[in-house]
Motif scaffolding. Sequence first.
Motif, PDB file in Angstrom:
ATOM      1  N   MET A   1       0.322  -0.561   0.097  1.00  0.00           N
ATOM      2  CA  MET A   1       0.084   0.042   0.179  1.00  0.00           C
ATOM      3  C   MET A   1       0.445   1.331   0.231  1.00  0.00           C
ATOM      4  O   MET A   1       0.861   2.026  -0.092  1.00  0.00           O
ATOM      5  N   GLU A   2       1.799   1.134   0.509  1.00  0.00           N
ATOM      6  CA  GLU A   2       2.759   2.173   0.982  1.00  0.00           C
ATOM      7  C   GLU A   2       3.469   2.545  -0.629  1.00  0.00           C
ATOM      8  O   GLU A   2       3.657   3.711  -1.106  1.00  0.00           O
ATOM      9  N   PHE A   3       3.492   1.613  -1.374  1.00  0.00           N
ATOM     10  CA  PHE A   3       4.106   1.952  -2.809  1.00  0.00           C
ATOM     11  C   PHE A   3       3.470   2.683  -3.565  1.00  0.00           C
ATOM     12  O   PHE A   3       3.405   3.394  -4.324  1.00  0.00           O
ATOM     13  N   GLU A  43      -5.648   8.373  -9.686  1.00  0.00           N
ATOM     14  CA  GLU A  43      -6.109   8.476  -8.361  1.00  0.00           C
ATOM     15  C   GLU A  43      -6.520   8.449  -7.228  1.00  0.00           C
ATOM     16  O   GLU A  43      -6.732   7.991  -6.106  1.00  0.00           O
ATOM     17  N   PHE A  44      -8.088   6.911  -7.655  1.00  0.00           N
ATOM     18  CA  PHE A  44      -8.103   6.207  -6.675  1.00  0.00           C
ATOM     19  C   PHE A  44      -7.189   5.319  -5.779  1.00  0.00           C
ATOM     20  O   PHE A  44      -7.117   5.055  -5.060  1.00  0.00           O
ATOM     21  N   LEU A  45      -7.040   4.753  -7.318  1.00  0.00           N
ATOM     22  CA  LEU A  45      -5.150   3.362  -6.583  1.00  0.00           C
ATOM     23  C   LEU A  45      -4.581   4.522  -6.003  1.00  0.00           C
ATOM     24  O   LEU A  45      -4.604   3.723  -4.621  1.00  0.00           O
ATOM     25  N   GLN A  46      -4.321   5.640  -5.921  1.00  0.00           N
ATOM     26  CA  GLN A  46      -3.015   5.918  -4.539  1.00  0.00           C
ATOM     27  C   GLN A  46      -3.712   6.885  -4.066  1.00  0.00           C
ATOM     28  O   GLN A  46      -3.255   5.820  -2.874  1.00  0.00           O
ATOM     29  N   ARG A  47      -5.014   6.663  -3.570  1.00  0.00           N
ATOM     30  CA  ARG A  47      -5.142   7.384  -2.200  1.00  0.00           C
ATOM     31  C   ARG A  47      -5.950   6.170  -1.288  1.00  0.00           C
ATOM     32  O   ARG A  47      -6.018   5.803  -0.160  1.00  0.00           O
ATOM     33  N   PHE A  48      -6.639   5.397  -2.737  1.00  0.00           N
ATOM     34  CA  PHE A  48      -6.565   3.768  -2.113  1.00  0.00           C
ATOM     35  C   PHE A  48      -5.262   3.110  -1.095  1.00  0.00           C
ATOM     36  O   PHE A  48      -5.734   2.195   0.106  1.00  0.00           O
ATOM     37  N   GLY A  49      -4.061   3.647  -1.636  1.00  0.00           N
ATOM     38  CA  GLY A  49      -2.576   3.121  -0.977  1.00  0.00           C
ATOM     39  C   GLY A  49      -2.596   4.154   0.411  1.00  0.00           C
ATOM     40  O   GLY A  49      -1.822   3.286   1.251  1.00  0.00           O
ATOM     41  N   ALA A  50      -2.669   5.315  -0.172  1.00  0.00           N
ATOM     42  CA  ALA A  50      -2.067   6.192   1.430  1.00  0.00           C
ATOM     43  C   ALA A  50      -3.819   5.165   2.679  1.00  0.00           C
ATOM     44  O   ALA A  50      -3.018   5.273   3.857  1.00  0.00           O
ATOM     45  N   PRO A 101     -13.006 -11.445  15.134  1.00  0.00           N
ATOM     46  CA  PRO A 101     -13.496 -10.109  13.756  1.00  0.00           C
ATOM     47  C   PRO A 101     -12.213  -9.758  12.842  1.00  0.00           C
ATOM     48  O   PRO A 101     -10.968  -9.624  13.531  1.00  0.00           O
ATOM     49  N   PRO A 102     -12.909  -9.664  11.765  1.00  0.00           N
ATOM     50  CA  PRO A 102     -11.534  -9.545  11.036  1.00  0.00           C
ATOM     51  C   PRO A 102     -11.033  -8.490  10.886  1.00  0.00           C
ATOM     52  O   PRO A 102     -11.897  -7.279  11.543  1.00  0.00           O
ATOM     53  N   SER A 103      -9.811  -7.282  10.994  1.00  0.00           N
ATOM     54  CA  SER A 103      -9.621  -6.306  11.090  1.00  0.00           C
ATOM     55  C   SER A 103      -9.463  -5.192  10.056  1.00  0.00           C
ATOM     56  O   SER A 103     -10.078  -5.824   9.351  1.00  0.00           O
ATOM     57  N   GLU A 104      -9.123  -4.110  10.581  1.00  0.00           N
ATOM     58  CA  GLU A 104      -9.329  -3.074   9.715  1.00  0.00           C
ATOM     59  C   GLU A 104      -8.231  -3.087   8.088  1.00  0.00           C
ATOM     60  O   GLU A 104      -8.912  -3.423   7.484  1.00  0.00           O
ATOM     61  N   ALA A 105      -7.041  -3.705   8.697  1.00  0.00           N
ATOM     62  CA  ALA A 105      -6.877  -4.064   7.364  1.00  0.00           C
ATOM     63  C   ALA A 105      -7.162  -5.161   6.537  1.00  0.00           C
ATOM     64  O   ALA A 105      -7.039  -5.521   4.969  1.00  0.00           O
ATOM     65  N   ALA A 106      -7.399  -6.217   6.794  1.00  0.00           N
ATOM     66  CA  ALA A 106      -8.770  -7.290   6.286  1.00  0.00           C
ATOM     67  C   ALA A 106      -9.694  -6.736   5.506  1.00  0.00           C
ATOM     68  O   ALA A 106      -9.882  -7.515   4.740  1.00  0.00           O
ATOM     69  N   LEU A 107     -10.965  -5.926   6.481  1.00  0.00           N
ATOM     70  CA  LEU A 107     -11.946  -5.356   5.755  1.00  0.00           C
ATOM     71  C   LEU A 107     -11.114  -4.725   4.619  1.00  0.00           C
ATOM     72  O   LEU A 107     -12.021  -4.640   3.251  1.00  0.00           O
ATOM     73  N   LEU A 108     -10.483  -4.259   4.922  1.00  0.00           N
ATOM     74  CA  LEU A 108      -9.628  -3.553   3.333  1.00  0.00           C
ATOM     75  C   LEU A 108      -9.384  -3.854   2.283  1.00  0.00           C
ATOM     76  O   LEU A 108      -9.085  -3.543   1.260  1.00  0.00           O
ATOM     77  N   GLU A 132     -16.356   6.039   2.233  1.00  0.00           N
ATOM     78  CA  GLU A 132     -17.083   5.475   3.296  1.00  0.00           C
ATOM     79  C   GLU A 132     -16.384   4.825   3.907  1.00  0.00           C
ATOM     80  O   GLU A 132     -16.797   5.026   5.457  1.00  0.00           O
ATOM     81  N   PHE A 133     -15.941   3.761   3.672  1.00  0.00           N
ATOM     82  CA  PHE A 133     -14.926   2.849   5.143  1.00  0.00           C
ATOM     83  C   PHE A 133     -13.918   3.582   5.705  1.00  0.00           C
ATOM     84  O   PHE A 133     -13.598   3.583   6.922  1.00  0.00           O
ATOM     85  N   ALA A 134     -13.249   4.751   5.064  1.00  0.00           N
ATOM     86  CA  ALA A 134     -12.243   5.022   5.324  1.00  0.00           C
ATOM     87  C   ALA A 134     -12.094   6.418   6.621  1.00  0.00           C
ATOM     88  O   ALA A 134     -11.788   6.407   7.719  1.00  0.00           O
ATOM     89  N   ALA A 135     -13.654   6.860   6.047  1.00  0.00           N
ATOM     90  CA  ALA A 135     -14.619   7.332   7.433  1.00  0.00           C
ATOM     91  C   ALA A 135     -14.470   6.357   8.741  1.00  0.00           C
ATOM     92  O   ALA A 135     -14.392   7.557   9.669  1.00  0.00           O
ATOM     93  N   SER A 136     -14.480   5.017   8.487  1.00  0.00           N
ATOM     94  CA  SER A 136     -14.836   4.712   9.978  1.00  0.00           C
ATOM     95  C   SER A 136     -13.744   4.242  10.517  1.00  0.00           C
ATOM     96  O   SER A 136     -13.683   3.048  11.501  1.00  0.00           O
ATOM     97  N   MET A 137     -12.474   4.180   9.959  1.00  0.00           N
ATOM     98  CA  MET A 137     -11.273   3.736  10.259  1.00  0.00           C
ATOM     99  C   MET A 137     -10.275   5.049  11.684  1.00  0.00           C
ATOM    100  O   MET A 137     -11.155   5.452  12.395  1.00  0.00           O
ATOM    101  N   CYS A 138      -9.987   3.743  12.208  1.00  0.00           N
ATOM    102  CA  CYS A 138      -9.568   4.336  13.292  1.00  0.00           C
ATOM    103  C   CYS A 138      -8.488   5.419  13.307  1.00  0.00           C
ATOM    104  O   CYS A 138      -8.255   6.512  13.833  1.00  0.00           O
ATOM    105  N   PHE A 139      -7.946   5.967  12.332  1.00  0.00           N
ATOM    106  CA  PHE A 139      -7.160   6.950  11.515  1.00  0.00           C
ATOM    107  C   PHE A 139      -7.428   8.142  11.362  1.00  0.00           C
ATOM    108  O   PHE A 139      -7.003   9.039  11.620  1.00  0.00           O
TER     109      PHE A 139
END
Length: 579
Positions: free
Chosen positions: A97-99, A143-150, A201-208, A288-295
């Motif tokens: 994801m960082e790449f 831009e979507f792909l880059q944002r997904f990585g971020a 339960p699945p983690s944030e990373a697993a759901l993403l 929408e999913f990002a808004a639910s994440m801990c960050f």
Amino acid sequence: MSQQDIINSLPAHLRPFVKVQDYSDYTPRDQAVWRFIMKHLTGQLEKTAHPVYLDGLARTGIALDHIPSIEEMNACLTQLGWRAVVVDGFIPPAIFMEFQALKVLVIALDMRSVYNVFYTPAPDIVHESAGHAPFIVDIDYAEFLQRFGAVGMKAIATREDLEQYEAIRKLSILKECPDSSSDEIASGEAELERLAQSEQPPSEAALLTRLHWWTVEYGLVGDPDDYHIFGAGLLSSLGESRHCLNDEAVRKVPLTVDAVNTAYDITREQPQLFVTKSCKHLSQVLEEFAASMCFKRGGAESLRTAIDAASMCTATYDSGMQVSGVFCEVLCDAVGNATYLRTSGPTQLAYRDQEIIGHGVAWHSEGFGSPIGHIKDFSRCLSEYTIDELAAHNIAIGKPVRLEYLSGITVEGTLDKVFRQDHRNLILTFSDCSVQDLHGRILFDPAWGTYDLAVGSSIPSVYGGVADRTALQLYKPTPHTETIRVEHDVQLMACYALVENVRRAEKNSSDPDIQDALTAALEAYPEEWLLRAEMLTVASKALHERLVDELRSLGETHDALQELTALAINPEYAFAKSA
């Protein structure tokens, strides 16, 4: 730009994951596998893939007749603001994801074997280049792909997630290697199955990862009854790119954030796929999913998520202070506000993603703890006060200081240092210091040494990984599971090279000696279906008829070759699974 120039331009902690592509390592048979797949994929996808696909192949340096070199791809990708690097198989998801966030496409170095033309258990250059690269030419998708990585960089992964990654990587390598024993593969499958049985339960990373699977990898675009393919997993699979069109076998579901509730099985064709309206829609679902994440949420609940994960995470104070470590405790007041956080083991303190000098894991080797909240009678966060304002509140270096938090936590000791940056107080360092909560619990004892207090009134963000990735590298390449290299039959590779030379007209196909050499190759390798498929394009009429007969016979006597040989003979062949 050379491979080495691009590697040197990467952050230091990412460079160990990158390999250098030695193009000579690809055998003539590897090249034949590429040609076979790409010839039939592009034929199948001409009308079923999103219109960007074929144009995108050419514009990202991907030819149909040979495996792309990373230099070819980068010559094109740099014009689009992206770069590409090669890696060895699966890399840790957070690193991947960082790449992506850095607009760097990660391309698996290896070519799938002739035994895995329809499906490869390990990442390969077909999937990573011909699957992922073409849509980079679409600005909205890029831009979507880059944002997904971020967003993915921030996801909290559990310790079990990391173990599962290692198990998947190991099993994929074993399955791709023809020399692996059935016992080795069975053992790898059993270990992965054991990890998959977790009741957590699945983690944030697993759901993403699920959202990534149902969009980037296996996404459709349009409407459930009128769609095109854009997911890289579909675009790089001869079988699934056709099977997915069967509406009776594969349900088409409108994409919503609820897709994260649908698990997937990488070993079987998908029973349903999700359809997005557009790239804009993709980005909306991601946000929408990002808004639910801990960050995004922060607070005590997010700290508890980090504690449950038992992996290295980062908590960010509203002052900008960052604490990275394995969180083990959070104290809260009666209304649920976090009042104290604690880590166990090596901890890093940072500011603006840079480790604060003297506050790395060498200094905070056994853990870290600090209050969160406002100080009584202070109208602003303690971080915002000037040195003179602090002195007016009897907070001065070399003097005894007592801080009383609204939560009831008290910090009392001699103030030795104040670390400031950007006109903010970030760390107060005490000697002879005691810290207690409202109920008299000792949170720090003077006998424990120096006490460093992180300044901040709230925790607006908690995320996976560490703040300064250069100073503290969590993910390291796993050389003990590097891709297994196999010895190739030199004479067989020479046969493939001969056919390639004829195809490129470097050899005269009508030359009797060439015809004799082709015939000799067939007799030497009676089971080599792909060699026969390659020869179909250069053979004389008489030899062509023989090739078709032999391919048909191989398909009749080997179930695993039935569809491959049928496709070689007739590119319009309809797979049984999609019938």
